[in-house]
Design an enzyme around this catalytic site. Sequence first.
Site, PDB file in Angstrom:
ATOM      1  N   ASP A  35     -16.750 130.181  84.761  1.00 18.86           N
ATOM      2  CA  ASP A  35     -16.639 129.088  85.732  1.00 18.86           C
ATOM      3  C   ASP A  35     -17.953 128.869  86.491  1.00 18.86           C
ATOM      4  O   ASP A  35     -18.737 129.800  86.672  1.00 18.86           O
ATOM      5  CB  ASP A  35     -15.500 129.421  86.719  1.00 18.86           C
ATOM      6  CG  ASP A  35     -15.005 128.193  87.459  1.00 18.86           C
ATOM      7  OD1 ASP A  35     -15.347 127.064  87.060  1.00 18.86           O
ATOM      8  OD2 ASP A  35     -14.271 128.362  88.447  1.00 18.86           O
ATOM      9  N   ARG A  39     -21.152 123.308  89.351  1.00 19.27           N
ATOM     10  CA  ARG A  39     -21.907 123.601  90.577  1.00 19.27           C
ATOM     11  C   ARG A  39     -23.345 123.999  90.262  1.00 19.27           C
ATOM     12  O   ARG A  39     -24.274 123.678  90.988  1.00 19.27           O
ATOM     13  CB  ARG A  39     -21.197 124.701  91.378  1.00 19.27           C
ATOM     14  CG  ARG A  39     -20.078 124.159  92.263  1.00 19.27           C
ATOM     15  CD  ARG A  39     -19.144 125.227  92.701  1.00 19.27           C
ATOM     16  NE  ARG A  39     -18.258 125.616  91.609  1.00 19.27           N
ATOM     17  CZ  ARG A  39     -17.460 126.680  91.655  1.00 19.27           C
ATOM     18  NH1 ARG A  39     -17.457 127.466  92.708  1.00 19.27           N
ATOM     19  NH2 ARG A  39     -16.666 126.949  90.629  1.00 19.27           N
ATOM     20  N   HIS A  52     -22.713 122.565  81.500  1.00 15.92           N
ATOM     21  CA  HIS A  52     -21.922 123.012  80.344  1.00 15.92           C
ATOM     22  C   HIS A  52     -22.848 123.389  79.183  1.00 15.92           C
ATOM     23  O   HIS A  52     -22.614 124.353  78.469  1.00 15.92           O
ATOM     24  CB  HIS A  52     -20.945 121.915  79.897  1.00 15.92           C
ATOM     25  CG  HIS A  52     -19.934 121.568  80.951  1.00 15.92           C
ATOM     26  ND1 HIS A  52     -19.298 122.527  81.695  1.00 15.92           N
ATOM     27  CD2 HIS A  52     -19.454 120.375  81.405  1.00 15.92           C
ATOM     28  CE1 HIS A  52     -18.465 121.935  82.559  1.00 15.92           C
ATOM     29  NE2 HIS A  52     -18.560 120.640  82.403  1.00 15.92           N
ATOM     30  N   TRP A  84      -8.011 118.469  81.074  1.00 18.79           N
ATOM     31  CA  TRP A  84      -7.904 117.068  80.645  1.00 18.79           C
ATOM     32  C   TRP A  84      -7.956 116.123  81.839  1.00 18.79           C
ATOM     33  O   TRP A  84      -8.179 114.923  81.669  1.00 18.79           O
ATOM     34  CB  TRP A  84      -6.585 116.838  79.894  1.00 18.79           C
ATOM     35  CG  TRP A  84      -6.504 117.555  78.583  1.00 18.79           C
ATOM     36  CD1 TRP A  84      -5.813 118.705  78.329  1.00 18.79           C
ATOM     37  CD2 TRP A  84      -7.119 117.174  77.332  1.00 18.79           C
ATOM     38  NE1 TRP A  84      -5.961 119.064  76.998  1.00 18.79           N
ATOM     39  CE2 TRP A  84      -6.756 118.142  76.374  1.00 18.79           C
ATOM     40  CE3 TRP A  84      -7.943 116.104  76.938  1.00 18.79           C
ATOM     41  CZ2 TRP A  84      -7.183 118.089  75.046  1.00 18.79           C
ATOM     42  CZ3 TRP A  84      -8.366 116.048  75.611  1.00 18.79           C
ATOM     43  CH2 TRP A  84      -7.994 117.032  74.688  1.00 18.79           C
ATOM     44  N   LEU A 146     -16.268 142.737  66.220  1.00 17.51           N
ATOM     45  CA  LEU A 146     -15.774 142.184  67.478  1.00 17.51           C
ATOM     46  C   LEU A 146     -14.888 140.955  67.237  1.00 17.51           C
ATOM     47  O   LEU A 146     -15.243 140.073  66.453  1.00 17.51           O
ATOM     48  CB  LEU A 146     -16.964 141.776  68.357  1.00 17.51           C
ATOM     49  CG  LEU A 146     -16.614 141.102  69.681  1.00 17.51           C
ATOM     50  CD1 LEU A 146     -16.451 142.130  70.789  1.00 17.51           C
ATOM     51  CD2 LEU A 146     -17.654 140.082  70.080  1.00 17.51           C
ATOM     52  N   LEU A 210      -6.571 132.647  89.071  1.00 23.17           N
ATOM     53  CA  LEU A 210      -6.442 132.770  87.614  1.00 23.17           C
ATOM     54  C   LEU A 210      -6.463 131.427  86.892  1.00 23.17           C
ATOM     55  O   LEU A 210      -6.726 131.381  85.684  1.00 23.17           O
ATOM     56  CB  LEU A 210      -5.159 133.526  87.253  1.00 23.17           C
ATOM     57  CG  LEU A 210      -5.180 135.023  87.574  1.00 23.17           C
ATOM     58  CD1 LEU A 210      -3.843 135.669  87.220  1.00 23.17           C
ATOM     59  CD2 LEU A 210      -6.303 135.728  86.807  1.00 23.17           C
ATOM     60  N   GLU A 222      -7.815 145.111  85.166  1.00 20.95           N
ATOM     61  CA  GLU A 222      -8.695 145.210  86.337  1.00 20.95           C
ATOM     62  C   GLU A 222      -9.447 143.891  86.481  1.00 20.95           C
ATOM     63  O   GLU A 222      -9.880 143.302  85.482  1.00 20.95           O
ATOM     64  CB  GLU A 222      -9.694 146.352  86.155  1.00 20.95           C
ATOM     65  CG  GLU A 222      -9.044 147.726  86.096  1.00 20.95           C
ATOM     66  CD  GLU A 222      -8.302 148.085  87.385  1.00 20.95           C
ATOM     67  OE1 GLU A 222      -8.795 147.717  88.469  1.00 20.95           O
ATOM     68  OE2 GLU A 222      -7.245 148.726  87.286  1.00 20.95           O
TER      69      GLU A 222
HETATM   70  C1  IPE Z   1     -10.825 127.462  84.691  1.00 24.19           C
HETATM   71  O1  IPE Z   1     -11.775 126.844  85.472  1.00 24.19           O
HETATM   72  C2  IPE Z   1     -10.882 126.943  83.298  1.00 24.19           C
HETATM   73  C3  IPE Z   1     -12.043 127.340  82.503  1.00 24.19           C
HETATM   74  C4  IPE Z   1     -13.023 128.088  82.901  1.00 24.19           C
HETATM   75  C5  IPE Z   1     -12.048 126.860  81.158  1.00 24.19           C
HETATM   76  P1  IPE Z   1     -11.477 125.526  86.333  1.00 24.19           P
HETATM   77  O2  IPE Z   1     -12.756 125.147  86.950  1.00 24.19           O
HETATM   78  O3  IPE Z   1     -10.808 124.522  85.484  1.00 24.19           O
HETATM   79  O4  IPE Z   1     -10.431 126.053  87.418  1.00 24.19           O
HETATM   80  P2  IPE Z   1     -10.057 125.484  88.852  1.00 24.19           P
HETATM   81  O5  IPE Z   1      -9.778 124.031  88.676  1.00 24.19           O
HETATM   82  O6  IPE Z   1     -11.219 125.723  89.729  1.00 24.19           O
HETATM   83  O7  IPE Z   1      -8.870 126.281  89.267  1.00 24.19           O
HETATM   84  C1  IPE Z   2     -16.475 125.903  83.873  1.00 22.08           C
HETATM   85  O1  IPE Z   2     -17.274 125.252  84.788  1.00 22.08           O
HETATM   86  C2  IPE Z   2     -16.306 125.138  82.598  1.00 22.08           C
HETATM   87  C3  IPE Z   2     -14.954 124.623  82.396  1.00 22.08           C
HETATM   88  C4  IPE Z   2     -13.976 124.638  83.251  1.00 22.08           C
HETATM   89  C5  IPE Z   2     -14.680 124.020  81.121  1.00 22.08           C
HETATM   90  P1  IPE Z   2     -16.755 124.073  85.719  1.00 22.08           P
HETATM   91  O2  IPE Z   2     -16.980 122.796  85.011  1.00 22.08           O
HETATM   92  O3  IPE Z   2     -15.355 124.304  86.146  1.00 22.08           O
HETATM   93  O4  IPE Z   2     -17.748 124.191  86.932  1.00 22.08           O
HETATM   94  P2  IPE Z   2     -17.399 124.028  88.460  1.00 22.08           P
HETATM   95  O5  IPE Z   2     -16.264 124.959  88.764  1.00 22.08           O
HETATM   96  O6  IPE Z   2     -17.018 122.595  88.665  1.00 22.08           O
HETATM   97  O7  IPE Z   2     -18.657 124.405  89.173  1.00 22.08           O
HETATM   98 MG    MG Z   3     -14.538 125.281  87.718  1.00 20.20          MG
END
Ligand code: IPE
Ligand code: IPE
Ligand code: MG
Length: 255
Positions: A35, A39, A52, A84, A146, A210, A222
């Site tokens: 994640d 940002r 990304h 989505w 792996l 989560l 953990e």
């Molecule tokens: C969780 O991250 C999904 C992935 C990393 C693929 P999100 O960015 O979608 O989660 P929220 O919206 O902050 O909970």
């Molecule tokens: C994780 O990064 C990638 C996916 C959820 C697919 P984000 O796109 O959620 O990045 P933030 O959370 O907006 O920074």
């Molecule tokens: Mg995110």
Amino acid sequence: MLEKLTKWKSAMTSEQKSKDIDDINVPKHIAIIMDGNGRWAKQKGLPRVAGHHEGMKVINKVVRKADELGVEILTLYAFSTENWKRPKTEVDYLLRLPERFLNKELPTLMEKNVKVRLMGSVDGLPDHTKKAVLKAVEDTEANTGLVLNFALNYGSRFELITAVKEIAKQVEEGVISATEVDESVLTSHLMTAELRDPDLLIRTSGELRLSNFMLWQLAYSEFWFTDVLWPDFNEQHLVEAIAVYQKRARRYGGV
Ligand code: IPE
Ligand code: IPE
Ligand code: MG
């Protein structure tokens, strides 16, 4: 020259830090919520998709290091059933990434004996994504190293509902009785049926949730959270997470 020296220094630190890890107690299954791409890009004044793109490059490093440390399964949350909701251009970009990653990395994954597997609703993916990921699964099927498990169009609630429906149908048809439904029956209907549960969950970007990821399978895992944004995540962070994991006492409800 300076670049070479920096690279050499960071390789050294990574190698030295790996020594802080006990080779015997390495988590066999690590799951990562990757994640913070958006940002990361925003901080740099770039469009979200740039985050990304950068995040995709990190996967390679993490796979290599996990493999080297003896991790058996690496599960990566790449796209959730809730993602989505994002703007179409971002969704389109995200769903192009698996094929871009695999087009480039499949030969290396083969060389490293990595077995690619998927969890999620593959049928809900665009044809081009489906084709690329299914090819990777097929090509690496006989590999014994792996297991690289991509959670793609994955949502834990959907997974559980699907499992419950399948079990209910079997009960209806008299294949099993309702009283026979136990943990092992439910587990066998999940998208992780043949995988052990994650020992360690890592989430980057400082979010402490989560987000519909492996709700059943993470019951006794953990957790390790870091403020580091996914595009900045590297081998040392993985080693740090494992070192912390090794200091934890897993009690599973016992003493
Ligand atoms: C969780 O991250 C999904 C992935 C990393 C693929 P999100 O960015 O979608 O989660 P929220 O919206 O902050 O909970
Ligand atoms: C994780 O990064 C990638 C996916 C959820 C697919 P984000 O796109 O959620 O990045 P933030 O959370 O907006 O920074
Ligand atoms: Mg995110």
